[in-house]
Design an enzyme around this catalytic site. Structure first.
Site, short mmCIF file in Angstrom:
data_model
loop_
_atom_site.label_atom_id
_atom_site.label_comp_id
_atom_site.label_asym_id
_atom_site.label_seq_id
_atom_site.Cartn_x
_atom_site.Cartn_y
_atom_site.Cartn_z
N GLY A 101 0.81 -1.21 0.00
CA GLY A 101 0.00 0.00 0.00
C GLY A 101 0.84 1.26 0.00
O GLY A 101 2.05 1.23 0.22
N ARG A 164 0.17 -5.08 -4.84
CA ARG A 164 0.23 -6.17 -3.87
C ARG A 164 0.35 -7.49 -4.63
O ARG A 164 -0.19 -7.65 -5.70
CB ARG A 164 -1.03 -6.19 -3.00
CG ARG A 164 -1.19 -4.95 -2.13
CD ARG A 164 -2.38 -5.09 -1.22
NE ARG A 164 -2.64 -3.90 -0.43
CZ ARG A 164 -2.04 -3.62 0.73
NH1 ARG A 164 -1.19 -4.48 1.24
NH2 ARG A 164 -2.32 -2.51 1.38
N GLY A 189 5.91 -3.13 3.55
CA GLY A 189 5.50 -3.54 4.89
C GLY A 189 5.97 -4.94 5.23
O GLY A 189 6.89 -5.49 4.60
N ASP A 190 5.30 -5.56 6.22
CA ASP A 190 5.77 -6.86 6.70
C ASP A 190 5.64 -7.94 5.64
O ASP A 190 6.51 -8.80 5.51
CB ASP A 190 5.01 -7.27 7.97
CG ASP A 190 3.50 -7.07 7.83
OD1 ASP A 190 3.06 -6.65 6.75
OD2 ASP A 190 2.79 -7.34 8.80
N GLY A 191 4.57 -7.90 4.84
CA GLY A 191 4.44 -8.87 3.76
C GLY A 191 5.52 -8.71 2.72
O GLY A 191 6.09 -9.70 2.22
N ASP A 220 2.02 2.67 10.71
CA ASP A 220 1.55 2.21 12.01
C ASP A 220 2.57 2.41 13.12
O ASP A 220 2.22 2.31 14.30
CB ASP A 220 1.19 0.72 11.93
CG ASP A 220 0.13 0.45 10.88
OD1 ASP A 220 -0.62 1.39 10.55
OD2 ASP A 220 0.05 -0.69 10.39
N MET A 263 -6.31 3.52 11.14
CA MET A 263 -5.46 2.39 10.77
C MET A 263 -4.48 2.08 11.89
O MET A 263 -4.32 2.86 12.83
CB MET A 263 -4.72 2.69 9.47
CG MET A 263 -5.63 2.88 8.27
SD MET A 263 -4.71 3.27 6.77
CE MET A 263 -3.83 1.71 6.52
N ARG A 265 -3.60 -1.73 12.38
CA ARG A 265 -3.58 -3.19 12.54
C ARG A 265 -3.48 -3.54 14.02
O ARG A 265 -4.39 -3.27 14.77
CB ARG A 265 -2.46 -3.80 11.72
CG ARG A 265 -2.63 -3.59 10.21
CD ARG A 265 -1.75 -4.50 9.39
NE ARG A 265 -2.12 -5.88 9.51
CZ ARG A 265 -3.15 -6.45 8.86
NH1 ARG A 265 -3.88 -5.73 8.04
NH2 ARG A 265 -3.43 -7.73 9.04
N GLU A 319 -7.68 0.12 14.31
CA GLU A 319 -8.16 -0.89 13.36
C GLU A 319 -8.27 -2.28 13.99
O GLU A 319 -9.24 -3.01 13.76
CB GLU A 319 -7.20 -0.94 12.17
CG GLU A 319 -7.60 -1.88 11.07
CD GLU A 319 -6.58 -1.87 9.94
OE1 GLU A 319 -6.87 -2.44 8.89
OE2 GLU A 319 -5.49 -1.29 10.13
#
Length: 559
Positions: A101, A164, A189-191, A220, A263, A265, A319
């Site tokens: 994102g 993504r 990000g983490d992914g 975040d 947001m 997570r 979130e």
């Protein structure tokens, strides 16, 4: 997109409980790797600064606060320039890719990487991978220079594009090898970083001299050890605007509640910092602090108390907060491999009959929970969760609404269309009158004029409607069909339908769903704004219906 990666994380144990969790390095699988002097030593802007380079033994502690007798704990390798590097400036061919994102500051990071490599380390060959991971093998690259990225920090998004998923490890590493890239900078990000670890493992298997640098991208601020992730400050600033708007709305309405979901997570940094900066928030719910709804000290009790005291309130919820209070059933993953969180605001957009399902499940769940575990030793389990002063008016309104639906259905089934339309046209004036009497709705000369004009216009249109319901045909309302015994007509109508029997049932089901959406929207407008606005929308749609009848069915409407 899931990744099965067995990362070669290095662990070094030292004295007094010292643990170093080190990152993989080129020297782990390439022996006798030559080193070069860091070009910063010869840069006039940095050569005069003493103690500039980071010592190889410098580490950062995971926990800052420790007791005197406790072990030293886990440490991480400190980032920063070293005196020796493993690439000569002339041989470096770097690439930058952004995945996942969007995040504020992405273009700034791209700009600083390019300018840092170019001006500080003398690297002149830098590529930008277009469109995320899939850009390695399906799109063209972008040549990046300080001139190209000069003013990109003033723009939003990312000049490289992002996406993504699209992670095909073999194709990505093939592209890196074919293009002779030896430094890969991955922003995500983490992914995305899990994908970067998989890319490193494939590079390691092939024995390539390629360095993979992961740059964490998250608003975040949920990354340990670092001071702050880029984009976090902007997210907090934008969140305050939403909170301010919610506060204005709530303050303007009796017992108004402004609910802002932010947001984050599994971390509540954005919600917490925005709450502290705003000073208009009455309750902040974050994943790190569990809460419960009913009973003494619960969220509902606090909301009731706050509304009695101030007449309005603002709630900020992160979130991932309250996930244990929501129903199970969302165990999927997004394209980046992140678990999908259950939406705390889903019930606000659901209508009958969808709404009755979670309400029924929630009722029996809370009833069983209260029977097994009450909030105090002397408190019995409750069968009803609404106080009588709230339950009785709600029950009365529900009966009136059901009676209204029955009468409307009966009128559609038995009355001419013109008469039914006339009754519907008077609903706006009726609702406006009772809004004035019951809730002291404020009217301006413009709103009064609008109500009068819309009511008279709809009434005139209804009086001249000639397309009454033919005899022996079914109506589109369930209660009306039951009253008029019209279900037996459906099979005959289907056989006589000009477009075919199958399309008849498709049209009937589509019409039923359309009416379901219409009623859900009407009730939603009542809850989110006012019944007056709902009636205005319904009245405005009356002439729209006539216009569509002329267009599609060529009905004749008197002037």
């Amino acid at each position: 997109m899931g990744f099965d990666c067995k990362s070669h994380m290095k662990r070094i144990d030292g004295d007094a409980g010292y643990v170093l969790e080190d990152v993989p390095h080129l020297t782990d699988y390439i022996s006798d790797l030559p080193t070069y002097s860091n070009p910063l030593q010869f840069n006039p802007a940095y050569s005069a600064v003493k103690q500039y380079f980071v010592n190889d033994d410098d580490t950062v502690a995971q926990k800052i606060v420790v007791h005197k007798d406790s072990p030293r704990g886990t440490h991480f390798r400190r980032a920063g320039p070293r005196q020796k590097v493993y690439f000569h400036s002339d041989e470096v061919h770097a690439c930058i890719v952004t995945c996942g994102g969007l995040c504020p500051g992405l273009n700034t990071v791209i700009r600083e990487i390019v300018c840092g490599l170019y001006h500080m380390y003398g690297v002149t060959r830098i590529l930008g991978i277009d469109g995320g991971y899939r850009g390695f093998y399906s799109k063209n690259t972008i040549s990046l220079t300080p001139k190209v990225v000069n003013d990109i920090h003033k723009r939003g998004g990312t000049i490289l594009g992002t996406s993504r998923g699209g992670h095909d490890t073999s194709k990505i590493v093939d592209s890196i090898q074919d293009r002779e890239i030896n430094e890969v900078y991955i922003l995500g990000g983490d992914g995305t970083q899990r994908g970067a670890a998989v890319i490193y493992e494939e590079i390691r298997k092939r024995g390539l001299k390629v360095a993979v640098a992961g740059i964490p991208k998250t608003i975040d601020n949920d990354i340990p050890v670092i001071d702050k992730s880029f984009g976090f400050d902007t997210a907090v600033e934008e969140a305050q605007r939403a909170i301010n708007a919610a506060h204005v709305e709530a303050e303007s309405t009796e017992n108004g509640i402004g609910l802002v979901k932010l947001m984050g997570r599994y971390s509540g940094f954005i919600a917490m910092y925005a709450t502290l900066a705003s000073r208009d928030v009455d309750c902040c719910l974050i994943p790190e602090s569990p809460f419960y709804l009913e009973g003494k000290g619960g969220l509902f009790e606090f909301i009731e108390k706050r509304l009695k005291e101030f007449g309005h309130m603002v709630i900020v919820i992160a979130e991932g907060a309250g996930q244990d209070l929501l129903s199970e059933g969302m165990d999927g993953q997004d394209a980046s491999g992140n678990k999908l969180l259950k939406d705390v605001g889903w019930d606000q957009t659901a209508g009958w009959p969808v709404m009755i399902i979670p309400i029924t499940i929630a009722y029996f769940h809370h009833k069983n929970t209260n029977q097994l575990r009450s909030y105090s030793e002397h408190e019995a389990a409750n069968s009803f969760f609404m106080k009588p002063c709230v339950y009785v008016p709600a029950a009365i309104l529900g009966i009136i609404l059901g009676l209204n639906g029955y009468i409307y259905a009966y009128s559609v089934a038995c009355l001419p269309v013109s008469t039914a339309s006339l009754i519907l046209a008077t609903q706006l004036a009726f609702t406006a009158l009772f809004a004035l009497l019951l809730v002291k709705q404020k009217f301006t000369p413009y709103s009064i004029n609008s109500v009068v004009v819309l009511t008279i216009g709809a009434s005139v249109l209804a009086l001249h409607t000639s397309s009454d319901k033919p005899n022996n045909e079914s109506t589109g309302c369930t209660i009306g069909m039951l009253v008029n015994n019209n279900f037996k007509v459906i099979s005959r109508e289907a056989r006589e339908y000009e477009l075919g029997e199958a399309k008849y049932y498709m049209v009937m089901i589509g019409s039923a769903l359309t009416w379901q959406c219409y009623m859900t929207g009407a009730i939603g407008v009542v809850f989110c704004h006012s019944s007056l606005l709902s009636c205005i929308i319904s009245t405005v749609l009356l002439p729209v219906t006539e216009i569509l009848g002329v267009i599609f069915f060529h009905e004749k409407v008197p002037s």
